[in-house]
Design an enzyme around this catalytic site. Structure first.
Site, mmCIF file in Angstrom:
data_model
loop_
_atom_site.group_PDB
_atom_site.id
_atom_site.type_symbol
_atom_site.label_atom_id
_atom_site.label_comp_id
_atom_site.label_asym_id
_atom_site.label_seq_id
_atom_site.Cartn_x
_atom_site.Cartn_y
_atom_site.Cartn_z
ATOM 1 N N CYS A 102 0.974 -15.974 -3.647
ATOM 2 C CA CYS A 102 -0.388 -15.874 -4.203
ATOM 3 C C CYS A 102 -0.344 -15.606 -5.703
ATOM 4 O O CYS A 102 -1.272 -15.960 -6.415
ATOM 5 C CB CYS A 102 -1.178 -14.740 -3.565
ATOM 6 S SG CYS A 102 -0.614 -14.179 -2.021
ATOM 7 N N ARG B 277 2.384 -16.335 -7.863
ATOM 8 C CA ARG B 277 3.250 -17.180 -8.698
ATOM 9 C C ARG B 277 3.592 -18.496 -8.020
ATOM 10 O O ARG B 277 3.679 -18.574 -6.783
ATOM 11 C CB ARG B 277 4.529 -16.453 -9.092
ATOM 12 C CG ARG B 277 5.488 -16.134 -7.972
ATOM 13 C CD ARG B 277 6.688 -15.359 -8.480
ATOM 14 N NE ARG B 277 6.280 -14.068 -9.026
ATOM 15 C CZ ARG B 277 6.289 -13.747 -10.317
ATOM 16 N NH1 ARG B 277 6.706 -14.608 -11.200
ATOM 17 N NH2 ARG B 277 5.898 -12.555 -10.715
ATOM 18 N N GLU C 256 6.514 -3.680 -4.981
ATOM 19 C CA GLU C 256 6.091 -4.122 -3.637
ATOM 20 C C GLU C 256 7.243 -4.867 -2.953
ATOM 21 O O GLU C 256 8.074 -5.495 -3.620
ATOM 22 C CB GLU C 256 4.818 -4.976 -3.727
ATOM 23 C CG GLU C 256 4.918 -6.180 -4.646
ATOM 24 C CD GLU C 256 5.255 -7.456 -3.911
ATOM 25 O OE1 GLU C 256 5.285 -7.414 -2.684
ATOM 26 O OE2 GLU C 256 5.507 -8.471 -4.570
ATOM 27 N N GLN D 275 7.109 -7.286 -0.490
ATOM 28 C CA GLN D 275 6.888 -8.603 0.102
ATOM 29 C C GLN D 275 7.661 -9.709 -0.624
ATOM 30 O O GLN D 275 8.110 -10.666 0.004
ATOM 31 C CB GLN D 275 5.400 -8.919 0.012
ATOM 32 C CG GLN D 275 4.830 -9.471 1.287
ATOM 33 C CD GLN D 275 3.346 -9.747 1.135
ATOM 34 O OE1 GLN D 275 2.710 -9.356 0.152
ATOM 35 N NE2 GLN D 275 2.791 -10.431 2.110
ATOM 36 N N GLN E 100 9.637 -13.408 0.315
ATOM 37 C CA GLN E 100 9.130 -14.685 -0.207
ATOM 38 C C GLN E 100 10.225 -15.451 -0.954
ATOM 39 O O GLN E 100 10.319 -16.668 -0.855
ATOM 40 C CB GLN E 100 7.921 -14.432 -1.114
ATOM 41 C CG GLN E 100 6.706 -13.981 -0.317
ATOM 42 C CD GLN E 100 5.631 -13.350 -1.177
ATOM 43 O OE1 GLN E 100 5.919 -12.808 -2.256
ATOM 44 N NE2 GLN E 100 4.398 -13.382 -0.705
ATOM 45 N N LYS F 133 -16.686 1.757 4.704
ATOM 46 C CA LYS F 133 -15.483 0.923 4.584
ATOM 47 C C LYS F 133 -14.247 1.761 4.289
ATOM 48 O O LYS F 133 -13.158 1.479 4.764
ATOM 49 C CB LYS F 133 -15.687 -0.098 3.461
ATOM 50 C CG LYS F 133 -16.435 -1.321 3.936
ATOM 51 C CD LYS F 133 -16.421 -2.390 2.895
ATOM 52 C CE LYS F 133 -17.162 -3.619 3.437
ATOM 53 N NZ LYS F 133 -17.514 -4.555 2.406
ATOM 54 N N ALA G 191 -13.661 4.812 5.179
ATOM 55 C CA ALA G 191 -13.213 5.485 6.410
ATOM 56 C C ALA G 191 -12.397 4.522 7.252
ATOM 57 O O ALA G 191 -11.340 4.880 7.798
ATOM 58 C CB ALA G 191 -14.431 5.971 7.185
#
Lengths: 287, 432
Positions: free
Chosen positions: B50, B52, B115, B117, B121, B193, B195
């Site tokens: 998303c 790069r 991060e 992820q 990838q 939201k 909560a």
């Protein structure tokens, strides 16, 4: 003298393990945890061999002198440290709290006067059995108290971090409040009956010897008075421990006080005050 | 040997531009096939996430596409006008390209630094290129190394540690108060939201019971159904607080809904068991003095945000150390690739050189002995060929093993063969 020098071998290894543990404050490396555990285990193995040799040489449990008792106390604490480090649900810096105590105990062991002994085996008969029980129970009570103290410190550090909203990831990894409180509770609950039984046997032994006209401890001996105070402090601690409104910091501070009393009773009296505890029973039969 | 990385990322291009040239799903395979067809003999890999879209190319300087060629390819493949994305493209060459991939795999270049992820990838990009038979020795080496470097950076700097959102920091706090949650009750006051987000983060801890209360009973019922909890009337808030070990409060009340005196009563009724209150309402739902009560841990939204900021700062501080590791690894990887290329080139040259000597000597021999029969000539040629192979067997084996070792020994060996046979002076210099 050689025994006292040998202590430096495993004390040095524990010192290195503590340094590796505290290195987290300045550098992060995944190997650090393994290094700490490895060094602690290595020190503990050397410590075990040393105590094993001592027991084999003397043909009895190495708890007949303050020097030996403190070594055994430190040895059990390191074993508990290893167990808690491995079994804690998430990595927690247990060693940072236990190892300084272990090093202090080893230092105290080396500093203790050689005449501070209670060699019950020389007395023979039932006195040997009960004398040994007296020593073992007090030793185990001391172990429990040390664990309660260390977990109390962990609790206070974690509570302080949370109350003051300090960064959670900076500094040493501490167990949760629930975990350290559980350790503290279990240790106190165990310490009280052990100390009570150990002290009671000591009192009975003294009273019996008095009736038999043997050399005894005076009821006003500093050791007797401090032991009585220690019991009172532990009774209060146990009582407070089961009062919900005292939960948290109060119990932990009282645990620290109980630990201080224990140290004073076990070591301080022998080092600072005139007492005939141990010496009286040991020397009277020394050829 | 030449390496090129060309693409866009969240620093250089807005999302619509990144989306316009993204290689989603099967498009990546199609892209790799198209690249192979258009630029034969060149190695390719495509990293498309998303944040790069990057094309990595490696190969001989004479065959590797130029930036313009690849830009043109992207425009044609995606059917997008050059003007849409060309000015956003960033290109990296040779060592820069290796360093960039290492930085990407270490998540130094990620939108959320540290991060985890991106590692997966990058691995996916490599696997896809491998399956499409688009990678060769250079990209194989660089992508394999990137996974190792990413792991090393994370372990050495702790860049992936420390949560960054309010909801996830709340989980961190909860785990410092409690050890287990299967015997704990979580009370949610309000059903907004925030909560829901906090509960979603707390769900992996598997709390024993979830209680929901709201001024609107219908909303409380609805939220309780959604989260598998039990709805309680708002009037029973105090008894709900007695039961709750973790409280998540997110009402829109203008005044605190729980006073110091109220919670003191609650705490007594709880027999002073530990409780954690996550007051993520603005303005606060709980009187801040409640934090002074022993065995109560109260975190407001500002406290949680401060923790998240502290974690973010810690990650940023780690970037410097991470960059130093990446630079060191880049130099080492580039060195290894150059060495392998040089060793391979010397190996080829050794074969060519010995073939040339053999042919020359055979020609000379046959010219001076014209009476030799065809069979004799064949036998002599075969003998000489076997002689050549046996003579070069050990130097060739040694060179092959040296291609994989960029250490001192490997280098010495390549240099020795080069000097002994007088090979590749100019090419070797070019590669250095």
């Amino acid at each position: 003298m050689l025994d006292r020098l040998s202590v430096l071998c495993f004390a040095g290894t524990y010192g290195l393990a503590l340094a590796a543990e505290l290195a987290r404050l300045v550098a992060r490396a995944p190997i650090r945890w393994h290094l700490t555990l490895g060094l602690t285990l290595l020190g503990w193995l050397v410590h075990s061999v040393f105590l094993g040799n001592l027991a084999w040489r003397e043909g009895q449990l190495p708890i007949t002198s303050a020097f030996h008792s403190l070594l055994v106390l430190a040895w059990i604490l390191v074993a508990i440290d290893l167990y808690l480090s491995v079994s804690a649900p998430k990595p927690a810096t247990v060693g940072a709290f236990v190892l300084p105590m272990v090093l202090a105990l080893l230092g105290a062991a080396v500093a203790m006067p050689p005449e501070a002994r209670a060699d019950w085996t020389r007395l023979g008969g039932w006195e040997t059995v009960w004398g040994t029980a007296h020593g073992v129970l007090l030793l185990l009570g001391a172990v429990s108290t040390c664990v309660a103290f260390a977990s109390g410190l962990m609790y206070l550090a974690q509570a302080n971090r949370l109350k003051r909203k300090r960064p959670l990831r900076v500094g040493i990894a501490l167990p949760s409040l629930e975990q350290s409180e559980r350790w503290n509770r279990a240790a106190i609950t165990l310490a009280f009956p052990l100390l009570t039984a150990g002290l009671a046997i000591g009192v009975i032994l003294n009273a019996t010897s008095r009736r038999e006209g043997a050399a005894v401890l005076d009821w006003w001996d500093p050791k007797v008075i401090s032991a009585a105070l220690l019991w009172v402090v532990f009774a209060v601690l146990l009582h407070v421990r089961y009062r919900p409104e005292w939960r948290g910091k109060a119990v932990m501070l009282l645990t620290a006080l109980a630990f201080a009393f224990l140290l004073f009773t076990l070591l301080g009296v022998d080092l600072l005050l005139p007492t005939s505890h141990g010496i009286a029973r040991g020397l009277e039969v020394t050829p | 040997m030449k390496l090129l990385a060309l693409g866009v990322d969240h620093h250089s291009a807005p999302q619509p531009v990144r989306e316009a040239i993204a290689f989603d799903g099967s498009r990546r395979r199609e892209g790799l096939e198209a690249l192979k067809g258009r630029f034969p003999g060149v190695e390719f890999a495509i990293l498309s996430t998303c944040n790069r879209v990057e094309v990595y190319a490696a190969g001989d300087p004479s065959t590797i596409p130029q930036v313009g060629d690849l830009t043109q390819f992207l425009a044609e493949f995606h059917g997008v006008d050059l003007g849409v994305f060309a000015t956003h493209l960033v290109d990296y060459h040779d060592e820069e390209a290796i360093e960039h991939l290492f930085r990407v795999a270490s998540s130094i270049e990620s939108l959320v630094i540290g991060e985890g992820q991106i590692q997966g990838q990058v691995r996916e990009a490599y696997e896809a290129a491998r399956e499409a038979e688009a990678v060769g020795p250079i990209l194989h080496e660089v992508f394999q190394q990137s996974a190792r470097v990413g792991k090393r950076v994370r372990e050495a700097t702790g860049m992936d540690r420390g949560r960054l959102s309010i909801a996830s920091v709340a989980v961190d706090v909860a785990r410092r108060v409690f050890d287990r949650f299967d015997d704990k009750a979580v009370l949610v006051i309000g059903a907004g939201k925030m909560a829901e987000l906090t509960l979603r983060h707390l769900a992996p801890l598997r709390p024993g019971r979830i209680l929901v209360t709201n001024r609107s009973p219908e909303r409380a019922q609805e939220a309780a159904r959604a989260w598998g909890g039990r709805a309680l009337p708002f009037e029973e808030l105090e008894s709900a607080l007695v039961e709750a070990d973790v409280v998540v409060s997110t009402t829109a009340s203008a005044e605190p809904i729980v006073s110091f005196a109220t919670y003191s009563r609650v705490l007594k009724a709880r027999r002073y068991r530990h409780s954690l209150i996550l007051d993520i309402a603005v303005p606060r739902d709980f009187d801040p003095r409640i934090n002074d009560l022993e065995t109560v841990t109260l975190y407001s939204v500002d406290d949680l945000q401060a923790q998240a900021d502290a974690n973010r700062s810690e990650r940023l501080r780690a970037v410097e150390a991470a960059s130093a590791i990446v630079q060191e690894e880049t130099a080492s990887c580039a060195d290894a690739i150059r060495h392998r290329h040089l060793a391979g080139s010397i190996l080829r040259q050794l074969g060519d050189y010995s073939d040339a000597v053999r042919s020359r000597e055979l020609d000379r021999l046959f010219a001076s002995r014209p009476h030799l029969s065809e069979d004799d000539r064949k036998a002599i040629a075969q003998t000489l060929h076997r002689f050549q192979n046996q003579l070069l067997h050990h130097p060739r084996s040694a060179l092959r093993s040296a291609t994989g070792a960029a250490d001192g020994h490997g280098r010495s060996l390549v240099d020795a063969v080069r000097h002994l046979f007088g090979l590749g002076q100019s090419e070797a210099r070019d590669d250095r």
